[in-house]
Design an enzyme around this catalytic site. Structure first.
Site, PDB file in Angstrom:
ATOM      1  N   PRO A   2       0.773  -1.220   0.000  1.00 15.14           N
ATOM      2  CG  PRO A   2      -0.380  -1.343   1.964  1.00 15.14           C
ATOM      3  CD  PRO A   2       0.849  -1.804   1.321  1.00 15.14           C
ATOM      4  CD  GLU A   3       4.268   4.262  -2.683  1.00 15.18           C
ATOM      5  OE1 GLU A   3       3.976   5.470  -2.590  1.00 15.18           O
ATOM      6  OE2 GLU A   3       5.388   3.865  -3.010  1.00 15.18           O
ATOM      7  CG  HIS A  91      -0.141 -14.477   6.288  1.00  9.77           C
ATOM      8  ND1 HIS A  91       0.772 -14.629   7.307  1.00  9.77           N
ATOM      9  CD2 HIS A  91       0.344 -15.184   5.253  1.00  9.77           C
ATOM     10  CE1 HIS A  91       1.770 -15.394   6.890  1.00  9.77           C
ATOM     11  NE2 HIS A  91       1.535 -15.748   5.644  1.00  9.77           N
ATOM     12  NE  ARG A 110       8.103  -7.113   5.165  1.00  8.85           N
ATOM     13  CZ  ARG A 110       8.893  -6.253   4.513  1.00  8.85           C
ATOM     14  NH1 ARG A 110       8.540  -5.826   3.320  1.00  8.85           N
ATOM     15  NH2 ARG A 110       9.983  -5.827   5.054  1.00  8.85           N
ATOM     16  NE  ARG A 152      15.192  19.656   7.985  1.00 10.68           N
ATOM     17  CZ  ARG A 152      14.088  19.137   8.476  1.00 10.68           C
ATOM     18  NH1 ARG A 152      13.055  19.904   8.757  1.00 10.68           N
ATOM     19  NH2 ARG A 152      14.010  17.845   8.714  1.00 10.68           N
TER      20      ARG A 152
END
Length: 271
Positions: A2-3, A91, A110, A152
């Site tokens: 997932p993005e 899972h 995961r 930065r």
DNA sequence: CTTTTGACCTGACAGC
DNA sequence: TGCTGTCAGGTCAAAA
């Protein structure tokens, strides 16, 4: 998987099947996710009305009549709506049982994902309260990126992937957007001109918006679907293409590690 | 404060 | 085949 586009696609797929329903219970088969799933989750949610499903960055928020569930899909999580009698796979860690014999099922091999409970407004939750703006909101514009990046030294790719600056820009889309904007991923964030900041913001927004569109158009039947998002079939410009010719100029795409993530870029198109 | 590193997990795949 | 090593879409917490 997932993005942000997939999380948004998941939200849109879930919403019509849950909004207005009641939760009967939660079944937790394995509480060992990124953080322990609360052991009283089922008691907390039982009988509650699902008001609506929101997204903040890559977090999904299931707002209930009293409190909210905060879900994250991590690296490998997915949510589907299934008949609650469907046998669970190895899972399939958590089910949210709805009042119509269906359930929202979390699968996450995961186990980097999360299922959390909050009594209060989810936006005030410690994990959410310090997040940067949504990438597709008006708050994320060139002036904002320019301002927060001054002084930065970190690489611009890592900077835009930092959820405190802007949420929802994952590795794939960071690579793709930087290619679109013609910016070398290793460039110090603070050295980008205002013009380039504006270009990059537009590239991020366009990249994400197109992917959401692709995901949405592939979302025919969220119930029992295999959960294959359309954006996954997209043709990437640089991501995963090291050693292959740039689609624009033909130079070979390069691979380097930045903060233990793979970065892909074209040495000619990105400067 | 900023920046970097380590940690959490399993599965897929390449190479031997 | 089976073993080992590497890599994977995330991101928080701790160390530097």
């Amino acid at each position: 998987m997932p993005e942000l586009p997939e999380v948004e696609t998941t939200r849109r797929g879930l919403a019509p099947h849950c909004s207005g329903r009641h939760l009967l219970a939660a079944v937790v088969r394995n509480p060992k996710l990124r953080w322990p799933v609360p052991d009283d989750l089922s008691a907390r949610v039982a009988g509650q009305h699902i008001i609506q499903i929101d997204r903040r960055g890559k977090y999904l928020i299931i707002n209930l009549s009293h409190g909210a569930l905060i879900l994250h899909l991590g690296m490998s999580g997915s949510l589907r709506v299934l008949d609650s009698a469907t046998p669970a796979g190895v899972h399939d860690h958590v089910d949210l049982i709805l009042d119509n014999h269906t359930c929202i099922r979390l699968r996450d091999p995961r186990r980097f994902g999360a299922v959390l409970w909050t009594q209060n407004d989810a936006a005030r939750h410690p994990l959410l309260e310090n997040l940067g703006p949504e990438p597709l909101s008006d708050a994320f514009d060139g002036a904002y990126l320019y301002r927060i990046s001054r002084g930065r030294s970190s690489a611009i790719k890592q900077f835009v992937m930092d959820s405190h600056q802007v949420v929802g820009v994952g590795n794939i889309y960071a690579n793709e957007a930087l290619f679109s904007a013609g910016i070398r991923p290793g460039t110090a964030a603070g050295r980008l001109s205002k013009t380039r900041c504006t270009t990059l913001v537009a590239a991020i927004q366009e990249t994400l918006a197109r992917a959401i569109e692709a995901g949405g158009s592939s979302l025919r039947d969220f119930v029992n679907s295999a959960g294959e998002p359309g954006y996954f079939q997209q043709q990437y410009k640089v991501y995963g293409r090291s050693g292959e010719p740039c689609r624009v100029c033909g130079q070979l795409i390069r691979l380097r590690r930045q903060g233990q993530r793979s970065t892909f870029y074209c040495p000619k198109c990105q400067n």
